[in-house]
Motif scaffolding. Structure first.
Motif, PDB file in Angstrom:
ATOM      1  N   ASN A 184       0.347  12.059 -39.554  1.00  0.00           N
ATOM      2  CA  ASN A 184      -0.073  12.843 -38.241  1.00  0.00           C
ATOM      3  C   ASN A 184      -0.574  12.152 -37.198  1.00  0.00           C
ATOM      4  O   ASN A 184      -0.395  12.834 -35.915  1.00  0.00           O
ATOM      5  CB  ASN A 184      -1.069  13.737 -38.708  1.00  0.00           C
ATOM      6  CG  ASN A 184      -0.898  14.671 -39.835  1.00  0.00           C
ATOM      7  OD1 ASN A 184      -1.242  14.489 -40.959  1.00  0.00           O
ATOM      8  ND2 ASN A 184      -0.272  15.850 -39.354  1.00  0.00           N
ATOM      9  N   LEU A 185      -0.905  10.930 -37.024  1.00  0.00           N
ATOM     10  CA  LEU A 185      -1.356  10.407 -35.865  1.00  0.00           C
ATOM     11  C   LEU A 185      -0.001   9.230 -35.330  1.00  0.00           C
ATOM     12  O   LEU A 185       0.228   8.589 -36.032  1.00  0.00           O
ATOM     13  CB  LEU A 185      -2.447   9.330 -36.180  1.00  0.00           C
ATOM     14  CG  LEU A 185      -3.322   8.705 -34.902  1.00  0.00           C
ATOM     15  CD1 LEU A 185      -3.761   9.496 -33.836  1.00  0.00           C
ATOM     16  CD2 LEU A 185      -4.403   7.637 -35.487  1.00  0.00           C
ATOM     17  N   LEU A 186       0.465   9.567 -33.988  1.00  0.00           N
ATOM     18  CA  LEU A 186       1.357   9.163 -33.589  1.00  0.00           C
ATOM     19  C   LEU A 186       0.888   8.124 -32.388  1.00  0.00           C
ATOM     20  O   LEU A 186       0.012   8.640 -31.351  1.00  0.00           O
ATOM     21  CB  LEU A 186       2.539   9.956 -33.030  1.00  0.00           C
ATOM     22  CG  LEU A 186       2.968  10.963 -34.091  1.00  0.00           C
ATOM     23  CD1 LEU A 186       4.047  12.069 -33.204  1.00  0.00           C
ATOM     24  CD2 LEU A 186       3.495  10.396 -35.207  1.00  0.00           C
ATOM     25  N   THR A 187       1.177   6.810 -32.325  1.00  0.00           N
ATOM     26  CA  THR A 187       0.674   5.719 -31.348  1.00  0.00           C
ATOM     27  C   THR A 187       1.738   5.999 -29.909  1.00  0.00           C
ATOM     28  O   THR A 187       2.965   6.356 -30.197  1.00  0.00           O
ATOM     29  CB  THR A 187       0.886   4.398 -31.688  1.00  0.00           C
ATOM     30  OG1 THR A 187       2.029   4.035 -32.122  1.00  0.00           O
ATOM     31  CG2 THR A 187      -0.284   4.175 -32.701  1.00  0.00           C
ATOM     32  N   ASN A 188       1.403   5.879 -28.883  1.00  0.00           N
ATOM     33  CA  ASN A 188       2.083   5.885 -27.654  1.00  0.00           C
ATOM     34  C   ASN A 188       1.926   4.641 -26.871  1.00  0.00           C
ATOM     35  O   ASN A 188       0.960   3.889 -26.480  1.00  0.00           O
ATOM     36  CB  ASN A 188       1.561   6.858 -26.673  1.00  0.00           C
ATOM     37  CG  ASN A 188       2.489   7.085 -25.663  1.00  0.00           C
ATOM     38  OD1 ASN A 188       3.525   6.645 -25.390  1.00  0.00           O
ATOM     39  ND2 ASN A 188       1.570   7.662 -24.643  1.00  0.00           N
ATOM     40  N   ALA A 189       3.369   3.701 -26.822  1.00  0.00           N
ATOM     41  CA  ALA A 189       3.110   2.487 -26.354  1.00  0.00           C
ATOM     42  C   ALA A 189       3.205   2.580 -24.882  1.00  0.00           C
ATOM     43  O   ALA A 189       2.880   1.644 -24.291  1.00  0.00           O
ATOM     44  CB  ALA A 189       4.750   1.978 -26.815  1.00  0.00           C
ATOM     45  N   SER A 190       3.107   3.836 -24.180  1.00  0.00           N
ATOM     46  CA  SER A 190       3.239   3.670 -22.743  1.00  0.00           C
ATOM     47  C   SER A 190       2.144   4.895 -22.336  1.00  0.00           C
ATOM     48  O   SER A 190       2.470   6.149 -21.969  1.00  0.00           O
ATOM     49  CB  SER A 190       4.552   4.161 -22.093  1.00  0.00           C
ATOM     50  OG  SER A 190       5.455   3.246 -22.499  1.00  0.00           O
ATOM     51  N   PRO A 191       0.988   4.630 -22.535  1.00  0.00           N
ATOM     52  CA  PRO A 191      -0.079   5.632 -22.248  1.00  0.00           C
ATOM     53  C   PRO A 191      -0.103   6.008 -20.687  1.00  0.00           C
ATOM     54  O   PRO A 191       0.307   5.129 -19.904  1.00  0.00           O
ATOM     55  CB  PRO A 191      -1.625   5.000 -22.500  1.00  0.00           C
ATOM     56  CG  PRO A 191      -1.232   3.776 -23.431  1.00  0.00           C
ATOM     57  CD  PRO A 191       0.426   3.489 -22.708  1.00  0.00           C
ATOM     58  N   PRO A 192      -0.631   7.173 -20.488  1.00  0.00           N
ATOM     59  CA  PRO A 192      -1.326   8.303 -21.089  1.00  0.00           C
ATOM     60  C   PRO A 192      -0.271   9.037 -21.875  1.00  0.00           C
ATOM     61  O   PRO A 192       0.785   9.380 -21.279  1.00  0.00           O
ATOM     62  CB  PRO A 192      -2.127   9.032 -20.251  1.00  0.00           C
ATOM     63  CG  PRO A 192      -1.623   8.999 -18.823  1.00  0.00           C
ATOM     64  CD  PRO A 192      -0.953   7.675 -18.981  1.00  0.00           C
ATOM     65  N   PRO A 193      -0.601   9.976 -22.898  1.00  0.00           N
ATOM     66  CA  PRO A 193      -2.009   9.595 -23.639  1.00  0.00           C
ATOM     67  C   PRO A 193      -1.989   8.431 -24.475  1.00  0.00           C
ATOM     68  O   PRO A 193      -0.751   7.997 -24.570  1.00  0.00           O
ATOM     69  CB  PRO A 193      -1.920  11.001 -24.533  1.00  0.00           C
ATOM     70  CG  PRO A 193      -0.468  11.114 -24.760  1.00  0.00           C
ATOM     71  CD  PRO A 193       0.255  10.858 -23.442  1.00  0.00           C
ATOM     72  N   ASP A 194      -3.131   8.188 -25.153  1.00  0.00           N
ATOM     73  CA  ASP A 194      -3.440   6.973 -25.835  1.00  0.00           C
ATOM     74  C   ASP A 194      -2.478   6.983 -27.239  1.00  0.00           C
ATOM     75  O   ASP A 194      -2.113   6.396 -27.835  1.00  0.00           O
ATOM     76  CB  ASP A 194      -4.615   6.660 -26.094  1.00  0.00           C
ATOM     77  CG  ASP A 194      -5.444   6.452 -24.861  1.00  0.00           C
ATOM     78  OD1 ASP A 194      -5.221   5.111 -24.234  1.00  0.00           O
ATOM     79  OD2 ASP A 194      -6.100   7.308 -24.322  1.00  0.00           O
ATOM     80  N   ALA A 195      -2.565   8.264 -27.573  1.00  0.00           N
ATOM     81  CA  ALA A 195      -1.966   8.902 -28.769  1.00  0.00           C
ATOM     82  C   ALA A 195      -1.714  10.354 -28.978  1.00  0.00           C
ATOM     83  O   ALA A 195      -2.165  11.058 -28.357  1.00  0.00           O
ATOM     84  CB  ALA A 195      -2.734   8.214 -30.145  1.00  0.00           C
ATOM     85  N   TRP A 196      -0.947  10.592 -30.080  1.00  0.00           N
ATOM     86  CA  TRP A 196      -0.722  12.009 -30.148  1.00  0.00           C
ATOM     87  C   TRP A 196      -1.282  12.409 -31.770  1.00  0.00           C
ATOM     88  O   TRP A 196      -1.273  11.713 -32.538  1.00  0.00           O
ATOM     89  CB  TRP A 196       0.581  12.523 -30.376  1.00  0.00           C
ATOM     90  CG  TRP A 196       1.152  12.647 -28.543  1.00  0.00           C
ATOM     91  CD1 TRP A 196       1.093  13.531 -27.944  1.00  0.00           C
ATOM     92  CD2 TRP A 196       2.011  11.722 -28.118  1.00  0.00           C
ATOM     93  NE1 TRP A 196       1.775  13.158 -26.850  1.00  0.00           N
ATOM     94  CE2 TRP A 196       2.357  11.780 -26.916  1.00  0.00           C
ATOM     95  CE3 TRP A 196       2.432  10.266 -28.730  1.00  0.00           C
ATOM     96  CZ2 TRP A 196       3.252  11.143 -26.179  1.00  0.00           C
ATOM     97  CZ3 TRP A 196       3.188   9.258 -27.976  1.00  0.00           C
ATOM     98  CH2 TRP A 196       3.624   9.970 -26.723  1.00  0.00           C
TER      99      TRP A 196
END
Length: 414
Positions: A195-207
């Motif tokens: 359920n936790l998705l990281t984001n390589a180009s914040p924001p956001p930091d993750a979803w």
């Protein structure tokens, strides 16, 4: 065919405290209990990597941005899952209805198996506002939406035995409560690492993806706070009641039933969003509100410190100014045969003698057998038996009793 049962008064609970967990007593050290700790996004990721967890996500109104996430483990995974929010729309069908919330267009399915409850604060004598059936619930929401109101609801379901996929939007409610205190959008579900998705180009930091919605986690700029509840919260009790008095010096609030809420170093008082003047951030604010004649409701979780007088160390609490009953929370349900109808006077008479007015604001259910009062008149003239089921406002005690219909379903009375 939808079958309405006559509305009945449903007592919710005797006394001013609702218990949802074992009432266990415990001791605390001189520094007071530590109920939660702040964790980082990597720490959150590590927790989920070790196994599933229960999260409750509070959203910024009108967005899919988390302002607070609380992580719980252990027996919390077996408790009901929950979604709170304001209703944007409701779509009716023959067997089930779909409630769309204003936050992220979340869809809640309600059906004939769903139990309905009304808005009620502890200390009330009964539960007069509980819809008696799916049809009445739908009619009340339709009427409120037509009048420009957006009622708050709390929807619950048993925690599923199999973890729900992040992209699965399904949520069928076992219980729905019309509840002004559910005005703050939140989601409480079991989640896992997927359920936790990281984001390589914040924001956001993750979803955090739940119910096919990607909730933004913005920890870097402080928008989102992530906390983990500690084992100190084991055996917590949920409380809800009207505040009778406040002692700022002792850091206590006493509810109408005598229960004492004790704020300790680890207590978390929920604060209001920008422009929210109905939530009080301190006991001093609550005391001022009471002195000004406002009614204040406390709702949250705590641990029993003493049995006599019943005292709870507060884990978390929201102090909310009680709003006056909205029109959709008051009225009378009816379900009876129709003995007469007059399309010119826009009235019909029930078997019990009550006269019901059909006004410009009355919603006649499209899924019934008759969609206009004229059709009812013609059916009665043709010696057909007609039944009316709905909800209305009391206009006169009579006799005869007179109701102004908010919503009604006309069907053949076989």
């Amino acid at each position: 065919m939808l079958i309405l049962k006559p509305a009945r008064i449903l007592p919710m609970m005797i006394g001013g405290l609702v218990l949802f967990a074992c009432d266990s007593q415990r001791s605390t050290g001189p520094a007071g209990p530590q109920f939660s700790r702040t964790i980082t996004l990597p720490g959150f990721n590590s927790l989920l990597g070790a196994g599933p967890a229960r999260v409750r996500i509070w959203l910024k109104p009108g967005t899919l941005i988390a302002r607070r996430v609380v992580v719980r483990q252990g027996d919390q995974l077996t408790r009901d899952e929950r979604v709170d929010g304001r209703v944007a729309a409701i779509t009716a069908s023959a067997t089930e209805d779909t409630v769309t919330l204003s936050t992220g267009d979340l869809k809640i399915v309600v059906n004939g198996s769903t139990t309905f409850r009304g808005d009620r604060e502890e200390g009330d004598d009964d539960n007069p506002s509980a819809p008696a059936s799916l049809a009445e619930f739908t009619l009340r929401l339709q009427n409120a939406l037509a009048a420009g109101r957006h009622p708050a609801v709390e929807a619950r379901r048993p925690a599923p035995g199999t973890r729900q996929a992040p992209t699965d939007a399904a949520f069928t409610a076992a219980l729905v409560r019309l509840d002004d205190a559910a005005d703050r959008p939140s989601i409480e579900l079991n989640v896992q690492n997927a359920n936790l998705l990281t984001n390589a180009s914040p924001p956001p930091d993750a979803w955090l993806q739940v119910l096919d919605r990607k909730i933004e986690l913005r920890t870097s700029d402080g928008t989102t706070r992530i906390g983990q509840q500690t084992p100190e919260t084991l055996g917590e009790l949920q409380f809800r009641g009207k505040v009778a008095s406040v002692d700022v010096g002792a850091q206590t609030a006493t509810l109408a039933d005598g229960t004492i809420l004790h704020l300790v170093a680890g207590s978390d008082i929920e604060t209001g969003d920008e422009g929210d003047d109905s939530t009080f951030a301190t006991l001093a604010d609550v005391k001022t509100a009471l002195a000004g004649g406002d009614s204040v409701v406390a709702r949250g979780e705590g641990l029993r410190e003493t049995a006599t007088p019943r005292t709870l160390d507060v884990i978390e609490v929201r102090f909310r100014k009680e709003s006056p009953d909205e029109p959709e929370h008051r009225g009378v349900a009816f379900a009876d045969s129709v003995t007469a109808a007059d399309s010119v006077a826009a009235t019909f008479t029930l078997g019990n003698g009550a006269l019901v007015n059909v006004t410009a604001h009355t919603m006649i259910a499209p899924f019934g057998d008759f969609h206009t009062l004229g059709a009812v008149v013609r059916a009665l003239a043709g010696h057909q038996r007609v039944k009316a089921e709905g909800f209305g406002m009391l206009a006169s005690m009579g006799p005869p009793k007179v109701l102004n219909a908010i919503g009604v379903e006309f069907e053949l009375n076989h």
